[in-house]
Enzyme design. Sequence first.
Site, PDB file in Angstrom:
ATOM      1  N   GLU B  62       0.813  -1.227   0.000  1.00 34.40           N
ATOM      2  CA  GLU B  62       0.000   0.000   0.000  1.00 34.40           C
ATOM      3  C   GLU B  62       0.836   1.261   0.000  1.00 34.40           C
ATOM      4  O   GLU B  62       0.533   2.229  -0.709  1.00 34.40           O
ATOM      5  CB  GLU B  62      -0.945   0.016   1.206  1.00 34.40           C
ATOM      6  CG  GLU B  62      -2.185  -0.841   1.038  1.00 34.40           C
ATOM      7  CD  GLU B  62      -1.946  -2.329   1.246  1.00 34.40           C
ATOM      8  OE1 GLU B  62      -0.825  -2.691   1.659  1.00 34.40           O
ATOM      9  OE2 GLU B  62      -2.863  -3.123   0.984  1.00 34.40           O
ATOM     10  N   HIS B 131      -8.638  -5.769  10.899  1.00 38.72           N
ATOM     11  CA  HIS B 131      -9.214  -5.568   9.573  1.00 38.72           C
ATOM     12  C   HIS B 131     -10.607  -4.933   9.622  1.00 38.72           C
ATOM     13  O   HIS B 131     -11.361  -5.026   8.672  1.00 38.72           O
ATOM     14  CB  HIS B 131      -9.299  -6.915   8.825  1.00 38.72           C
ATOM     15  CG  HIS B 131      -7.969  -7.432   8.396  1.00 38.72           C
ATOM     16  ND1 HIS B 131      -7.809  -8.444   7.472  1.00 38.72           N
ATOM     17  CD2 HIS B 131      -6.711  -7.072   8.752  1.00 38.72           C
ATOM     18  CE1 HIS B 131      -6.528  -8.691   7.281  1.00 38.72           C
ATOM     19  NE2 HIS B 131      -5.836  -7.863   8.068  1.00 38.72           N
TER      20      HIS B 131
END
Lengths: 450, 328
Positions: B62, B131
């Site tokens: 990312e 998450h």
Amino acid sequence: MSIEITMPRLSDTMETGTIIKWEIAEGDVVSAGDVIADVETDKATMELQVFDDGTVARILVPEGQTTDVGTIIAILAEDDEDSTKVGTESGGASSAPESQTKATSSDTTSAPPASELEAPVPTREAPAPRSNGKMKVSPVARHLADEHSVDLRHVEGTGPGGRIIKRDILKAIDAGAETQAAVPPSSITPIEPVSVATPVKSRTAAMPLVPASMGSMLQEQIIPVSNIRQIIAKRLIESKTTVPHYQVTCAFDMDPLLEMRQQLNEQLVAQQVKLSVNDFLVKCCAVAMYEHPFFNASWEGEQIRIHGEINIGIAISLPPEKGGGLVVGVIRHADQKSLRAISSETRYLAEKARGKGLSLEEMSGSTFTISNLGMFGVEHFTAIINPPNSAILAVGAAIQKPVVKQGELVVGREMSATLSSDHRVIDGAMAAQYLASLRQYIENPASLLV
Amino acid sequence: MTTRTIEFREALREAMSEEMREDLRVFLIGEEVAQYNGAYKVSRGMLDEFGPKRVIDTPISESGFAGMSIGAAMMGLRPIVEFMSWSFSLVAADPILNNAPKMLYMSGGQFGCPIVFRGNDGAGGQLGSTHSWCVESMFANVPGLKMAIPFTPYDAKGLLKTAIRDDDPVFFLESERLLSIEGEVPEESYTVPFGQALIRRPGTDCTIVSFGRPLYFCLEAAKTLAQEGIECEVIDGRTIKPLDIDTIVASVRKTNYCVVVDQSWSFASVGSEIASQVHQHCFDDLDNHVMRVHNDDVPAPYAYNLEQEMLPNARKICEAVRAVTYNA
């Protein structure tokens, strides 16, 4: 007993102290030796300790405020007292006497009398009246209560901790409407309207018994002071407290003037002229100035100014829907104007004052003022001088009375007028002479026509 | 205007595809967006239409692809960066928070950063603590960015098109739990402007403000409360930055009560910001302080029952509305 905390003398030369910071808040529990505030003296900023145990009931002096040594700055409630009641029972710092009596149920001895508290009350941040100050009220509830003139002290709060919430106010409004609707019309009728045309009669008429339920129709309300009322208050306090007033009253035979007025009004009806008694008085007061210039004067400390213009002010009351109050409209050069001109100008000023309001120009520059309550049937009253004028004439109604004319008892019409004068400018004898001149004009009104 | 019923994910895809057809500078980049047709099938078919130069698969990196895309945006392209989950954006915090929103300011206006970061935000899928991030409160704190959080397929498409056309970095928060819901979307092209909240349900007794997925719980709660005689006005803020406080204020002035439902933690949150602004603007109109429904102040649990209990839900919202209106 509640404990008063006063501004201590923290240095030999200290006369006043400033609360820099409160270390406590109302409701806090304090113990002897706790620091409760930082106080700035003439020498230094020092910590103020408390000498007793208790609960802070009231803080009477806000931060930043300077007070004299000895002034009560806070009140402690002792353990067995309800701190929320201490201090408030005395009417609090600034609450009005009537709220004091209402708020108090029983014990008023434990707190210092209101008069003691009044002296140190800070004017800068005067606490709200008790009814609004210490209660828990949600903002919108407070707003609603103001809007509908609901007295919060009569509302039971159902929110947490007794907070008054919107629902409680809506209930109070509903209940109020019901109470009013529940008063049968028959219980109201005994009260006769006071006749403004016949004050003598109404004065002597027996007062009808007011049904007890009528009391609840008058609800206490808090009315914010408008700008105009602030100005009225300031100017009149200044006048009443700094101008040495005295009054001289005189009665006038009104028959000749009223007859002439009736004649003129009949003759001029087509021209829509309708002279009032007051129009004549404006003219009389104005032309009388030629002989008595000190009534057209101002005290200026080192000197007295006699004005070159004769501008007669007329007190005009404003309707309640405009917020009430009164203004003074000014007829300039009234001595030089015809009755017709004075009449139309007065009417214009009164209508404009009650409508969109007078301009500064139309309100300023008076040299003498007339206040007339004759239309309300008032027989006699005294007025407060309108500075920088030196005198004001308070005019009552022309009333039918038994009078002696040419040795015979007949029905005549008499009007009483009271002159308030500034003794710094006008002596008593001068006032008497002015009224004598007025009498000349009023009782021989033909001279006003030329 | 003709409409058809499509899924939230299709609405997102239409927005991206339409903008890519219109503007050659627009491209999509992220993990599995191309050959796998998107981890959540949002970009299905886009590789076929636009080719590998405009629909770009990346490694699990990312920080790398977010930073690279910011560079592309500075040089004039208009990237759409897909985070499989906003939870994964945290490793890209430096580029997305420290570079993108500050670029225009720090370069003295030389470089803008017209970029969209989009992906799934919020818990609710038993994905565990790490998450299940709701990033809105944390990221909305940063100046220089915009933040949209759609609730219906219609808004998903309209807001995303506005986001792609916007010259500032836009954080576009979707929800995995919403991707399969269906809604009516016009055939014709349209956009939904930023900064315009929408009243999803009109009411007179209490204002409920929320964004994105919790709005479903709000509407569910409003239905229950209506049976109790409490008519709630449910406001969909649609964008957090800019925030349409005017619509919220107008509603609270009417109802005198406000509950804010925010799927992030309560401390220093979008919810606390809105509560603060409502207190500021509606002080005299409030009958009670603003109440907030947030995630409980714990990491998202994995167990289904605990997770549902930790999130804002209809029961909690009902309780808050009853409490704020003194009907508890």
